[in-house]
Every structure is written in C-alpha cells, then in structure tokens.
Design a protein around this motif. Structure first.
Motif, PDB file in Angstrom:
ATOM      1  N   GLU A 157       0.824  -1.206   0.000  1.00 21.03           N
ATOM      2  CA  GLU A 157       0.000   0.000   0.000  1.00 21.03           C
ATOM      3  C   GLU A 157       0.859   1.257   0.000  1.00 21.03           C
ATOM      4  N   LYS A 158       1.977   1.211   0.747  1.00 18.34           N
ATOM      5  CA  LYS A 158       2.870   2.366   0.782  1.00 18.34           C
ATOM      6  C   LYS A 158       3.479   2.621  -0.586  1.00 18.34           C
ATOM      7  N   GLU A 159       3.885   1.538  -1.271  1.00 17.26           N
ATOM      8  CA  GLU A 159       4.472   1.708  -2.597  1.00 17.26           C
ATOM      9  C   GLU A 159       3.448   2.289  -3.573  1.00 17.26           C
ATOM     10  N   GLU A 160       2.199   1.831  -3.468  1.00 17.19           N
ATOM     11  CA  GLU A 160       1.155   2.345  -4.340  1.00 17.19           C
ATOM     12  C   GLU A 160       0.895   3.826  -4.069  1.00 17.19           C
ATOM     13  N   GLU A 161       0.853   4.212  -2.778  1.00 18.35           N
ATOM     14  CA  GLU A 161       0.653   5.618  -2.426  1.00 18.35           C
ATOM     15  C   GLU A 161       1.828   6.477  -2.882  1.00 18.35           C
ATOM     16  N   GLN A 162       3.037   5.899  -2.818  1.00 22.28           N
ATOM     17  CA  GLN A 162       4.207   6.642  -3.266  1.00 22.28           C
ATOM     18  C   GLN A 162       4.135   6.910  -4.764  1.00 22.28           C
ATOM     19  N   ARG A 163       3.683   5.908  -5.515  1.00 17.70           N
ATOM     20  CA  ARG A 163       3.538   6.103  -6.965  1.00 17.70           C
ATOM     21  C   ARG A 163       2.495   7.183  -7.246  1.00 17.70           C
ATOM     22  N   GLU A 164       1.402   7.179  -6.470  1.00 15.34           N
ATOM     23  CA  GLU A 164       0.376   8.205  -6.658  1.00 15.34           C
ATOM     24  C   GLU A 164       0.927   9.594  -6.334  1.00 15.34           C
ATOM     25  N   ASN A 165       1.724   9.680  -5.267  1.00 18.02           N
ATOM     26  CA  ASN A 165       2.326  10.965  -4.911  1.00 18.02           C
ATOM     27  C   ASN A 165       3.282  11.443  -5.988  1.00 18.02           C
ATOM     28  N   ASP A 166       4.071  10.511  -6.559  1.00 23.26           N
ATOM     29  CA  ASP A 166       4.996  10.886  -7.627  1.00 23.26           C
ATOM     30  C   ASP A 166       4.234  11.389  -8.846  1.00 23.26           C
ATOM     31  N   ASP A 167       3.139  10.682  -9.199  1.00 19.90           N
ATOM     32  CA  ASP A 167       2.328  11.133 -10.324  1.00 19.90           C
ATOM     33  C   ASP A 167       1.744  12.508 -10.047  1.00 19.90           C
ATOM     34  N   GLN A 168       1.330  12.719  -8.784  1.00 22.24           N
ATOM     35  CA  GLN A 168       0.756  14.004  -8.415  1.00 22.24           C
ATOM     36  C   GLN A 168       1.787  15.114  -8.551  1.00 22.24           C
ATOM     37  N   GLU A 169       3.023  14.836  -8.165  1.00 20.10           N
ATOM     38  CA  GLU A 169       4.085  15.828  -8.301  1.00 20.10           C
ATOM     39  C   GLU A 169       4.365  16.136  -9.767  1.00 20.10           C
ATOM     40  N   ASP A 170       4.338  15.099 -10.612  1.00 23.35           N
ATOM     41  CA  ASP A 170       4.577  15.325 -12.034  1.00 23.35           C
ATOM     42  C   ASP A 170       3.484  16.208 -12.624  1.00 23.35           C
ATOM     43  N   ASP A 171       2.232  15.927 -12.242  1.00 23.54           N
ATOM     44  CA  ASP A 171       1.133  16.757 -12.740  1.00 23.54           C
ATOM     45  C   ASP A 171       1.268  18.192 -12.246  1.00 23.54           C
ATOM     46  N   ASN A 172       1.629  18.317 -10.973  1.00 25.33           N
ATOM     47  CA  ASN A 172       1.755  19.647 -10.397  1.00 25.33           C
ATOM     48  C   ASN A 172       2.920  20.410 -11.025  1.00 25.33           C
ATOM     49  N   HIS A 173       3.971  19.698 -11.393  1.00 27.82           N
ATOM     50  CA  HIS A 173       5.115  20.360 -12.024  1.00 27.82           C
ATOM     51  C   HIS A 173       4.697  20.995 -13.345  1.00 27.82           C
ATOM     52  N   ASP A 174       3.784  20.329 -14.055  1.00 28.52           N
ATOM     53  CA  ASP A 174       3.312  20.906 -15.305  1.00 28.52           C
ATOM     54  C   ASP A 174       2.554  22.208 -15.058  1.00 28.52           C
ATOM     55  N   LEU A 175       1.867  22.277 -13.887  1.00 27.41           N
ATOM     56  CA  LEU A 175       1.117  23.476 -13.582  1.00 27.41           C
ATOM     57  C   LEU A 175       2.029  24.587 -13.058  1.00 27.41           C
ATOM     58  N   ASN A 176       3.043  24.210 -12.311  1.00 28.39           N
ATOM     59  CA  ASN A 176       3.935  25.206 -11.729  1.00 28.39           C
ATOM     60  C   ASN A 176       4.837  25.829 -12.791  1.00 28.39           C
ATOM     61  N   ALA A 177       5.390  26.983 -12.434  1.00 27.45           N
ATOM     62  CA  ALA A 177       6.284  27.668 -13.363  1.00 27.45           C
ATOM     63  C   ALA A 177       7.581  26.886 -13.537  1.00 27.45           C
ATOM     64  N   VAL A 178       8.130  26.989 -14.741  1.00 29.28           N
ATOM     65  CA  VAL A 178       9.437  26.386 -14.988  1.00 29.28           C
ATOM     66  C   VAL A 178      10.463  27.148 -14.158  1.00 29.28           C
ATOM     67  N   PRO A 179      11.368  26.483 -13.459  1.00 26.18           N
ATOM     68  CA  PRO A 179      12.362  27.186 -12.639  1.00 26.18           C
ATOM     69  C   PRO A 179      13.164  28.190 -13.461  1.00 26.18           C
ATOM     70  N   SER A 180      13.555  29.283 -12.812  1.00 25.98           N
ATOM     71  CA  SER A 180      14.391  30.338 -13.403  1.00 25.98           C
ATOM     72  C   SER A 180      13.669  31.136 -14.473  1.00 25.98           C
ATOM     73  N   ARG A 181      12.351  31.156 -14.450  1.00 26.26           N
ATOM     74  CA  ARG A 181      11.580  31.981 -15.375  1.00 26.26           C
ATOM     75  C   ARG A 181      10.489  32.680 -14.580  1.00 26.26           C
ATOM     76  N   TYR A 182      10.405  34.011 -14.724  1.00 29.76           N
ATOM     77  CA  TYR A 182       9.595  34.800 -13.817  1.00 29.76           C
ATOM     78  C   TYR A 182       8.711  35.789 -14.572  1.00 29.76           C
ATOM     79  N   PHE A 183       7.641  36.198 -13.890  1.00 30.96           N
ATOM     80  CA  PHE A 183       6.714  37.184 -14.445  1.00 30.96           C
ATOM     81  C   PHE A 183       6.261  38.108 -13.323  1.00 30.96           C
ATOM     82  N   SER A 184       6.214  39.410 -13.608  1.00 33.36           N
ATOM     83  CA  SER A 184       5.739  40.359 -12.605  1.00 33.36           C
ATOM     84  C   SER A 184       4.969  41.474 -13.297  1.00 33.36           C
ATOM     85  N   TYR A 185       4.496  42.441 -12.513  1.00 31.31           N
ATOM     86  CA  TYR A 185       3.633  43.496 -13.050  1.00 31.31           C
ATOM     87  C   TYR A 185       3.708  44.704 -12.125  1.00 31.31           C
ATOM     88  N   LEU A 186       3.076  45.796 -12.548  1.00 32.87           N
ATOM     89  CA  LEU A 186       2.996  47.009 -11.742  1.00 32.87           C
ATOM     90  C   LEU A 186       1.599  47.111 -11.134  1.00 32.87           C
TER      91      LEU A 186
END
Length: 645
Positions: free
Chosen positions: A203-232
């Motif tokens: 069960e732990k291994e299965e949950e770990q795989r789910e967490n890894d998949d979740q991180e991969d999905d979240n990485h797609d949503l998060n900004a690519v490192p070293s690239r930024y955007f701001s505004y006034l």
C-alpha cells in the motif's frame, strides 16, 4: 643496671585518666651502641619535613604563576619562568610563532541539560550604531551603508544609514541587481501536499507512486524554474487585487513564477511602503491549491521602509532599471505610471515593447497580451551555468524575465470567470487575520448563545502546515458594505445623488425582505413541531428575533450616519476612544476598535474585507470592487447569501 641499658618504665595512669612517664630513671651512662639508630630516625624525620615543605613551596609557585597568566589573558599555561619568557620583548628578526594553546580554566559544575542557559551568539566585531527601540532582531550584517536584522521567525529587514541616502552609486552597488539575484538564486517551488503513507508495504508503494504522479502533474502546472513574471500594481487595494488575479492567470498560462508586488500605497493609504500580501493571505496554501508558484518582492530585494524627507524626489538616483512591457496605455509614457511599488523597491521603469506588439502597448485584450509574451519563451541554458562576465556579473537569460505594466485592464470572453475560478477562490486569508476578525466579532456581537444559530464555521483548507482553524462561534448577522466617499464625487454631471448611489432607506427595505423570508422559514420549521396541547407552538406567542446588522462604510456625513444610528445598525469604527479635557471618555454612538493605532493603516480595510465574507447575509454595492470580491468570497467559501444593489 647490670646491662647498662636505659630502663623505660611503663606509663602510669593517673586517677584523672591522663598518662605521664615516671621520673625514676637509672643513672647509668648511655650506651653508644643505640646512638646511631636514634640519630638516623631523627634525620629521616627532618628529611620528610623538608620534602613536604619543598612540595608546598612548588605548588604555591605554580598556583601563583597560573593565576597571573589566567587573569592577564595569556593563552598558554606554564611555569613562572615560561611566563617571564613570554613577557620579554620579541627578537628583532621574525620568528615562527608557537602554536596557541587554549586557556584551561576550572571546570564548571555540571548542570542538567534542561537547566543550562542558552548560548548567546557572538557579538559582531563592528560596533552597531544606535537603533530604534522597535528593532529587536539579531544583527547579521553591518556595513557602512546598511544594517541587516534577522528575527526569530527567519525574516530579515534592513535599516539604511544616512550614508546610504548620500551616495546613490554606492547604494545601488550595495543593493545589487534583482535580475542578478533571480539568475543566481535557487527558489523552492511548493508542491501539492502528499497523502499520509500507512498500511502494508504494498500500500505504501502504491501511495508513493500516486504521490509521484501528483508531483509530475503539479510540475506541469507550476512555473518552470528560473523563469519569472511580474507586473505594476495600480489603483486602490481592491483594484490591485484584481490585477493580482489576472497577473497570476498570465503566470499560469506562461508557465512562470509570479513575483508578487506588495499592496502598494495609493490615494486611500498614503505611506512610503506597502506590506506583503502574505501578511494577510495564505500564499503557501494558494500555491498548493492553484499550482501557481509565487514569490514576493520582499524575498528578492529588501529596501527601506522609512526614508528621510526629500528622498522621494531623488529616489531614481538609487534605482535600477525595471524592464517591463506597457499594457492598456499604462507605461507608454512615464507620466502615466502612478504606482508607489517602484519607489519602495527602487525600480526605474524602462519600456520594452515586443516586436510583435503592433499596438505599441495599448492593447487590453488578454489573449493578445499573452500571445505576445509567449513569443519569446524558448528555454535556453540557465543563466547560473554561464561563465561570469568581465565585471564579475552573471549573463542574464533574456527569456528569464517578463513583465506587464498593468494587467488590470486585460479583458476577454472568459477572463473574469477564469480569474476567480483558477486564482481568486484559492487566495484565502491567513489564520492570523481570521483570528483578528474573531476578536472584533467578540466585541461587537459577543459569544454565541446556546441554542441560537451561529455563523458558518470556516472550512479546513490547505496542508497540515496551513490548516485553518474553525472560526469561533458567533450569532448570525447581516453585513452591509456601504460604499460612499469618492463614489459620491463620481456621479455624472446633472444626476442627483439619489439616482447615482443606493440610499440607506433602500438597503433597510432589502433587510426587511430578508427578515420576512427568515420569519416565514422559521414558522414553517415551527409548525412541524406543533401539537394541539401546546399553544406556544401554534404561533400565538411566537416572536421573530431579527439579526444584528453590521455596516462597514467610508461615509463621513453626519446626516447619513444618523440614519444608521436610528436603524440601530452596528457601525464598524476602527478609530480610537476620545477623551475630553478632564480625561473622561467622550460618549460615542459606536464601539471604538482602535485598529489603526494598534496595527497600522493597512488593517482597517483588510479586516473589513474579511468581515464581509463572514456575514450570513451580505449586501454590497454593484459599483464597488470591494463588494464584488466580497460576494464571490462569501458565497464560494462559506455558502452565504450575497447580493449587490
């Protein structure tokens, strides 16, 4: 005696108990055969006495030598001769210094660990200048221009010395470039929270795989490192929040980290510097829920919070270039920039219009602005891997930085729904701010009475580190956001105020409608429990209890405030208690909260914004951005009934 020996008579004991030798002795001469033994015994005793004396003298000398060295600060121990040798002047020729031996001091008594005092940090070598009493942090850096303090919670602040404001070039060099900071520093990107692992190994291994998949999905949503955007940031606090939502949506579409300006001073709050958004909002939970990575300018560039008089006229001498693309006409010319954010962080606006922008920075279409910014987002080698330039600086990746002058004016067919559904709904107030509102409700309404309906408890959101506690129970209430002040002055020429803004009498009628609906629903619920033997349940003695009405407003006119008083509504008053010349408290129609004096000018409007979300019924003004945001928050977060008039 025949044998010539001395006779030793036995000791006689007196009656008193003491023993004395007998005086009767033989007159025979002493035998020479026993003399050497006796002399040897005496000599041994003398040697022992001399040895003991010499030993005590040596110990005394060692003790005196050690005491002189220890008290004099000598770092090596030894005999008096060694001490005398150390005190001699050094030879004319340089010699190799002997190794330094640490001072050996008397051991301190052993103390249980829990009773040992904490070790104080070493004091800085440079004597710090006198600082205001409010500065309670530890000095971690002290230069000719700046003293940097670090507080227990890990935050830092800088105090700028007079030399800083007298030398613009040195000040700019001391502060450094924000682009260089972004190019060389690694930033942590928050991930969606993990599931708690438990159960069997499979069960732990299965949950770990789910967490890894979740991180991969979240990485797609998060900004690519070293690239930024701001505004006034532009306008008042609520208009700035609208800009924040649209900028965060742009950062998500561009796959960039949003650098969030502070809440900028404006026409309503005129200070030099504005506070962080994280002072009021839970940014960590926002990132975890929305997938949008966020930094704050305070994390990148710390600048003065209080500046000397006249500095506002010369701040550009200390500023670095701030390349940014104009939008909606804001930033096309310098005269149209009215934000105070740049002053706070010493940033000099530099217009950069992309080659594909045929509108020259005047477009307000969200899709157009997004596509222009997307044109040059190709990923190249990270700047940190580029060799330093001749002047020691790091080469900046031209794709690392993007900026839009004013996202507030961006529009399109689906922009408003997206900004709320993908950004605004996740940007919740933090637990500290919510607790302050609980304190206000304790004062204005008191605690909930057993058996009475209470306000809806706050849902638990965020990870375990950002979990929001349920609100304290309070009686249900109606809240009104009565926008006045500057709105009255914006009425079209020739239009009467009655036709321009909602009148208090109309709001009172709307509250009566709410109470009629509540009374009808209460009677229906009561009839379900009626019995023929219970006349009270038949409604003859039924009394409908109206809800208290809270009002937050910027209205200052006495005649309008008197209307509120006659209706017995509770007016939120963040002012201080006033006293007469005799020190007696003056009577007041409101309960003085003293918010601004205790917490500063940014808290009254922010706490009002939180209070508007707490009312079980909210009546807001359709021409107020604050009311519009409050209705969205109250309905989405707490399922409260909201309306705009």
């Amino acid at each position: 005696m025949a044998n010539g020996n001395i006779q030793y008579h036995p000791l006689k004991t007196r009656e008193g108990g003491s023993s004395l030798p007998s005086r009767s002795r033989s007159a025979s001469p002493i035998s020479t055969s026993r003399l050497p033994n006796r002399l040897g015994s005496r000599i041994s005793i003398v040697k022992a006495i001399l040895l003991v004396s010499v030993s005590f003298m040596v110990l005394a000398l060692v003790h005196v030598s050690y005491s002189v060295q220890y008290e004099g600060g000598v770092t090596s121990t030894g005999s008096a001769a060694e001490t005398q040798q150390q005190q001699q002047p050094p030879p004319a020729q340089p010699v190799t210094p002997p190794p330094v031996v640490p001072v050996v001091s008397k051991p301190a008594p052993v103390t249980p660990q829990e009773h040992r005092p904490s070790v104080e940090p070493a004091k800085p070598l440079v004597t710090p200048p006198a600082q205001p009493a409010a500065e309670k942090g530890l000095i971690i850096s002290d230069t000719e221009l700046i003293t940097t303090f670090q507080y227990e919670n890990g935050t830092e602040s800088r105090v700028f010395k007079p030399n800083f404001f007298e030398n613009g070039a040195a000040a700019k060099k001391e502060l450094g470039s924000f682009l260089q900071t972004l190019a060389t520093r690694s930033w942590m990107v928050h991930q969606l929270e993990h599931k708690d692992q438990g159960g069997t190994e499979e069960e732990k291994e299965e949950e770990q795989r789910e967490n890894d998949d979740q991180e991969d999905d979240n990485h797609d949503l998060n900004a690519v490192p070293s690239r930024y955007f701001s505004y006034l940031p532009m306008g008042g606090g609520n208009n700035q929040f609208t800009s924040l939502q649209k900028a965060a949506l742009l950062a998500k579409d561009l796959k960039r980290t949003l650098i969030l300006p502070p809440i900028s001073p404006n026409s309503h709050i005129k200070t030099w510097a504005g506070p962080r958004y994280s002072q009021f909002y839970d940014l960590e939970s926002f990132t975890q829920k929305s997938g949008i990575s966020v930094l704050e300018w305070h994390d990148i560039k710390m600048t003065p919070e209080n500046v000397p008089d006249g500095f506002g006229r010369q701040w550009e001498e200390f500023s670095e270039d701030f390349p940014c693309t104009p939008n909606g006409g804001i930033g096309v010319s310098d005269t149209s920039l009215y934000d105070k954010f740049r002053h706070q962080f010493l940033l000099k606006y530099v217009k950069t219009i992309a080659a594909d922008d045929k509108t020259e920075g005047k477009s307000t279409d969200y899709k157009y602005a997004r596509d222009v910014l997307l044109k040059d987002t190709a990923i190249v080698a990270p700047a940190a891997g580029v060799a330093p330039l001749a002047n020691g600086e790091i080469a900046i990746d031209p794709n690392m930085w993007k900026c839009l002058s004013c996202p507030y004016f961006l529009g399109g067919p689906d922009v408003s729904p997206r900004t709320w559904a993908e950004v605004g709904v996740f940007l919740r107030f933090n637990e500290k701010t919510e607790a302050m509102v609980d304190d206000i409700l304790d004062v204005l309404l008191g605690p909930a009475i057993e058996g009475e309906p209470t306000t809806t408890a706050g849902p638990v959101i965020g990870s375990s580190s950002t979990t929001h506690k349920a609100f304290r129970p309070h009686p249900q209430f109606i809240i009104v956001h009565l926008r006045r002040g500057d709105i009255v002055n914006k009425c079209p020429v020739g239009m009467t105020e009655k036709d321009c803004i909602v009148q208090i009498e109309a709001i009172a009628d709307k509250i009566d409608e709410i109470e009629k609906v509540r009374q009808t629903e209460a009677l229906k619920a009561l009839k379900k429990t009626m019995t023929e033997d219970d006349p009270v349940s038949n409604g003859r003695n039924y009394v409908h209890k109206r809800l208290p009405v809270l009002v937050t407003t910027n209205e200052q006119r006495r005649e309008e405030l008197d209307k509120i008083d006659r209706l017995e509504w509770i007016l939120l008053d963040h002012g201080d208690v006033e006293k007469d010349e005799n020190g007696q408290i003056k009577p007041s129609m409101t309960k003085k909260l003293g918010t601004e004096t205790r917490f500063g000018p940014w808290y009254p409007p922010m706490l009002d914004a939180v209070l508007l979300t707490r009312g079980d019924y909210l009546i807001g003004m359709a021409n107020s951005r604050m009311s519009i945001l409050a209705t969205q928050r109250g309905a989405a977060w707490h399922n409260h009934k909201t309306m705009l008039m």
